[in-house]
Scaffold this motif. Structure first.
Motif, PDB file in Angstrom:
ATOM      1  N   ALA A  92       0.839  -1.201   0.000  1.00  0.00           N
ATOM      2  CA  ALA A  92       0.000   0.000   0.000  1.00  0.00           C
ATOM      3  C   ALA A  92       0.870   1.245   0.000  1.00  0.00           C
ATOM      4  O   ALA A  92       1.927   1.278   0.633  1.00  0.00           O
ATOM      5  CB  ALA A  92      -0.926  -0.011   1.211  1.00  0.00           C
ATOM      6  N   PRO A  93       0.446   2.306  -0.720  1.00  0.00           N
ATOM      7  CA  PRO A  93       1.250   3.549  -0.755  1.00  0.00           C
ATOM      8  C   PRO A  93       1.195   4.280   0.582  1.00  0.00           C
ATOM      9  O   PRO A  93       0.160   4.343   1.241  1.00  0.00           O
ATOM     10  CB  PRO A  93       0.572   4.360  -1.854  1.00  0.00           C
ATOM     11  N   THR A  94       2.345   4.825   0.982  1.00  0.00           N
ATOM     12  CA  THR A  94       2.430   5.656   2.196  1.00  0.00           C
ATOM     13  C   THR A  94       3.276   6.875   1.856  1.00  0.00           C
ATOM     14  O   THR A  94       3.984   6.919   0.851  1.00  0.00           O
ATOM     15  CB  THR A  94       3.067   4.905   3.364  1.00  0.00           C
ATOM     16  N   ALA A  95       3.243   7.890   2.698  1.00  0.00           N
ATOM     17  CA  ALA A  95       3.950   9.132   2.429  1.00  0.00           C
ATOM     18  C   ALA A  95       5.425   9.090   2.782  1.00  0.00           C
ATOM     19  O   ALA A  95       6.172  10.020   2.483  1.00  0.00           O
ATOM     20  CB  ALA A  95       3.273  10.268   3.180  1.00  0.00           C
ATOM     21  N   SER A  96       5.887   8.032   3.443  1.00  0.00           N
ATOM     22  CA  SER A  96       7.285   8.002   3.908  1.00  0.00           C
ATOM     23  C   SER A  96       8.125   7.076   3.048  1.00  0.00           C
ATOM     24  O   SER A  96       7.595   6.289   2.277  1.00  0.00           O
ATOM     25  CB  SER A  96       7.334   7.544   5.357  1.00  0.00           C
TER      26      SER A  96
END
Length: 331
Positions: free
Chosen positions: A327-331
């Motif tokens: 899943a995409p995350t901001a970090s």
């Protein structure tokens, strides 16, 4: 020294006559498939190898097959392993004959090999550009397949780009809507097919494409592409042309402090030996070249023996899912 198994030993184990064993190994008509399989299984258990010289004198058949390849062939070992396995199981010796890459020179060399009548059959994975005698008139059967082009670039079953679609659909389910694609060299039919599949999937699913970067098959293509992105690039998924390009991309992301997966998910292609041991391990596509080689040789042998020819191999590619997507995350 252990005594070498004979056709009489094979016949005894298989429960058939010695002549039946001979007929199986010379491709004689009239042998049922169950009988043939029983003989071949007995031969395998006894490590039996027919006497090719004696066979040639009796039947005018050499018991030898050839695989014609250009010197530009890349990583042919798994392909040839399948070829030799199928030939050995059917009682044939097989040799690799290297031919020139230029079409005219290759056609001339192939004509010489056929005229020599050293081989009962010749398997070519590339176009021959030379007239092939009708099977029922030829002492040497030539089977030319369309799995590779002049430069041994895949053109057949391995240009199937459906794994690109499947990987992108899985990434969408994980939450990705932004994608980037690095192609291989576009002189390769496979690179074109994967690029087109990527673009079609972007349009069909209404996704955002960060672009299609025309690259190479080398790690630097992946490294340079990721290193050139801006620092504020939002999370995305990279569809790389192969595992080497994916490895370069992961290296660049790591140096930038981007998590993989997370800030960037990555897929490769070819499932090279190191891909399962990367950190993270790489989602990739397995290409079963060994099965292609085995199927192709069985088709040649059936043609030599005037038996029903098995259909071409299919479903030779499959995805192996690993840690490099998430899943995409901001970090």
């Amino acid at each position: 020294m252990e005594k070498r198994a004979t056709s009489r030993d094979v016949a005894r184990l298989a429960g058939v006559s010695q002549s039946t064993v001979s007929f199986v190994f010379t491709g004689r008509d009239g042998i049922s498939e169950p009988t043939r399989k029983r003989v071949m299984q007995a031969a395998a258990e006894l490590h039996y190898r027919p006497n090719l010289a004696a066979r040639s004198m009796r039947t005018h058949r050499t018991g030898r097959l050839a695989v014609a390849m250009t010197v530009s062939a890349l990583n042919p070992l798994t392909l040839l392993h399948g070829v030799t396995t199928a030939a050995r199981e059917s009682g044939y010796a097989v040799e690799v004959v290297y031919v020139p890459g230029e079409p005219e020179a290759r056609a001339e060399r192939m004509a010489e090999i056929v005229a020599s009548e050293e081989f009962e059959g010749i398997l070519s994975f590339t176009p021959l550009h030379a007239p092939v005698p009708p099977i029922d008139q030829a002492r040497t059967v030539v089977l030319s397949l369309s799995e590779f082009d002049e430069q041994m670039h895949v053109t057949g079953e391995f240009t199937d780009a459906r794994p690109v679609v499947e990987m992108m659909e899985r990434l969408v389910k994980l939450g990705h809507h932004r994608f980037l694609h690095i192609t291989g060299e576009l002189s390769y039919p496979s690179a074109i097919a994967r690029r087109d599949a990527y673009l079609d999937t972007i349009e069909r699913l209404g996704l955002e494409s960060m672009g299609v970067i025309t690259g190479s098959w080398l790690p630097a293509a992946g490294f340079d592409a990721i290193a050139a992105l801006s620092d504020d690039t939002a999370p995305f998924a990279l569809i790389a042309s192969n595992d080497l390009v994916a490895t370069g991309a992961i290296r660049a992301a790591t140096l930038r402090g981007w998590s993989v997966p997370g800030r960037m998910s990555v897929t490769g292609w070819d499932d090279t030996d190191q891909s399962a041991y990367l950190v993270p391990s790489l989602t990739s596509v397995i290409q079963d070249r060994e099965s292609l080689g085995e199927n192709s040789m069985r088709r040649l042998i059936a043609t030599v023996r005037r038996e029903p020819v098995p259909p071409p191999a299919t479903s030779l590619q499959r995805i192996v899912w690993r840690e490099s997507i998430g899943a995409p995350t901001a970090s």
